[in-house]
Design a protein around this motif. Structure first.
Motif, PDB file in Angstrom:
ATOM      1  N   SER A 185     -11.724 -30.619  72.381  1.00 26.82           N
ATOM      2  CA  SER A 185     -11.738 -30.422  70.937  1.00 26.82           C
ATOM      3  C   SER A 185     -13.035 -29.728  70.546  1.00 26.82           C
ATOM      4  O   SER A 185     -14.072 -29.925  71.165  1.00 26.82           O
ATOM      5  N   CYS A 187     -15.265 -28.946  67.033  1.00 26.81           N
ATOM      6  CA  CYS A 187     -15.358 -29.378  65.638  1.00 26.81           C
ATOM      7  C   CYS A 187     -16.315 -28.505  64.837  1.00 26.81           C
ATOM      8  O   CYS A 187     -17.170 -27.803  65.385  1.00 26.81           O
ATOM      9  N   ASN A 190     -20.525 -31.700  61.249  1.00 31.13           N
ATOM     10  CA  ASN A 190     -20.339 -33.076  60.791  1.00 31.13           C
ATOM     11  C   ASN A 190     -21.471 -33.508  59.872  1.00 31.13           C
ATOM     12  O   ASN A 190     -22.597 -33.009  59.974  1.00 31.13           O
ATOM     13  N   HIS A 232     -13.717 -37.137  61.520  1.00 31.89           N
ATOM     14  CA  HIS A 232     -13.781 -36.612  62.878  1.00 31.89           C
ATOM     15  C   HIS A 232     -13.459 -37.698  63.902  1.00 31.89           C
ATOM     16  O   HIS A 232     -12.727 -37.455  64.870  1.00 31.89           O
ATOM     17  N   ASN A 250      -8.891 -27.590  67.472  1.00 34.06           N
ATOM     18  CA  ASN A 250      -9.986 -27.343  66.539  1.00 34.06           C
ATOM     19  C   ASN A 250      -9.911 -28.347  65.392  1.00 34.06           C
ATOM     20  O   ASN A 250      -8.848 -28.558  64.806  1.00 34.06           O
ATOM     21  N   ILE A 251     -11.057 -28.959  65.074  1.00 29.82           N
ATOM     22  CA  ILE A 251     -11.105 -30.000  64.051  1.00 29.82           C
ATOM     23  C   ILE A 251     -12.084 -29.565  62.962  1.00 29.82           C
ATOM     24  O   ILE A 251     -13.278 -29.426  63.209  1.00 29.82           O
ATOM     25  N   PRO A 303      -7.761 -25.835  61.378  1.00 30.22           N
ATOM     26  CA  PRO A 303      -7.314 -27.071  62.031  1.00 30.22           C
ATOM     27  C   PRO A 303      -5.797 -27.230  62.054  1.00 30.22           C
ATOM     28  O   PRO A 303      -5.279 -28.343  62.183  1.00 30.22           O
TER      29      PRO A 303
END
Length: 353
Positions: A185, A187, A190, A232, A250-251, A303
């Protein structure tokens, strides 16, 4: 209870994952962390006495130790988050990033592969190695077009993103060459509670609380997609448990903001909650400083795959997430004050990645 090894579980995202998985009540979490400058066991006080949580002070670069932990703890799945992650530090000391992010991942893959080969039947079939990475491996986007998908080519710009790109490639190679069942993954940025104070959002919150200057690189025009850390953590659980072997996800939070807009939002929210002594507008504390080398203009995540295949979506908008983050830092000085005073100088520039 499924037994999950989380590497880097005393870090910002790792501790959120540990707290989330323990709270779910379906996992026994085994946290492995080297406890470098940004690792903080205080972030795990809520679960430190839980029978569903175990901590090992260990280095992922120690392949023999990692193999011992995997066997002793009867690990069923690995979530690999341990990494050096601060871009500015990678420019100052790239060798540390090579050692942890590349060599450390290589050593952990070796230990995991050997352990997986020892498993039988259903245990071997069920095993997963989930590698957690960043959108920065994809490099730079124009301000006005394009998004990163799982098929975007890698084009890292900093020593940090290059080290993460290399680790991603090693994980895929261990799947393609040796058959290790992996998921990956990547991201976006964050933010949230327990965020180490050198990063942009907590640095700005804490400096603004104390009436200090608010450093912003360049003109603050760089754009990032912002993802609340608890959203997340939920996504990572889904990828680990339900992601397709060999696939990446993809986050992102669908919350693009310029760095300047992030800083101004924090200023305005804090002015409403904690006015400065003597009055005044915290935006006046913003201090534009020389940009850093290789500063990517924009990151933007699509996402769609994780939303469609695994049913995940971000619960927090940037506005609700930043409010929760600011309120947490106001209420939890016990956590961040020792870091400001002992480990970390508050005038270091914050990285927005």
């Amino acid at each position: 209870m499924k037994r999950i090894l989380v590497t880097g579980g005393a870090g910002f995202i790792g501790s959120a994952v540990c707290r989330h998985l323990v709270a779910e009540g379906r996992y026994h979490v085994v946290n492995v962390d080297k406890l470098t400058y940004s690792g903080n066991l205080e972030s795990l006080k809520d679960i430190e006495n839980s029978p569903a949580y175990t901590f090992h002070h260990a280095d992922i670069c120690d392949e023999r130790r990692m193999a011992e932990i995997l066997r002793a703890e009867r690990i069923e799945r690995i979530m690999h988050l341990a990494a050096e992650s601060h871009v500015d530090r990678s420019i100052d000391s790239p060798a540390v990033f090579l050692e942890t992010n590349v060599v450390g991942t290589f050593r952990l893959l070796n230990a995991a592969h050997a352990y997986w080969r020892e498993l039988d039947g259903a245990a071997r079939q069920d095993f997963r190695f989930h590698h957690v990475s960043t959108d920065e491996v994809f490099g730079d986007l124009p301000f006005d077009e394009g998004v990163f998908t799982e098929e975007s080519p890698y084009a890292p710009s900093s020593p940090y993103s290059a080290s993460k790109a290399a680790s991603d490639h090693f994980v895929r190679a261990w799947h393609e060459t040796f058959g290790l069942p992996v998921v990956l993954s990547n991201c976006s940025n964050n933010y949230g509670p327990y965020h180490f104070p050198e990063k942009l959002v907590p640095l700005i919150i804490l400096n603004a609380l104390e009436g200090k200057r608010l450093p912003v690189y360049g003109a603050g025009a760089n754009v990032r997609d912002w993802l609340f850390v608890d959203d997340h953590a939920r996504a990572l659980e889904l990828v680990m448990m339900k992601g397709e072997v060999g696939s990446s996800y993809n986050i992102g939070g669908r919350a693009e903001r310029t760095n300047l807009a992030v800083v101004e939002t924090i200023c305005d929210r804090l002015d409403a909650r904690r006015p400065l002594q003597g009055g005044g507008d915290r935006r006046a504390l913003i201090d534009f400083v020389a940009d850093r080398p290789g500063h990517d203009r924009r990151y933007a995540i699509d996402p769609g795959r994780i939303e469609q295949e695994l049913g995940w979506s971000a619960s927090e908008s940037f506005e609700t997430g930043i409010d929760k983050t600011i309120d947490w830092f106001i209420a939890n000085e016990w956590w961040w004050r020792p870091l400001r005073e002992k480990k970390y100088a508050g005038d270091r520039l914050g990285s927005a990645s």
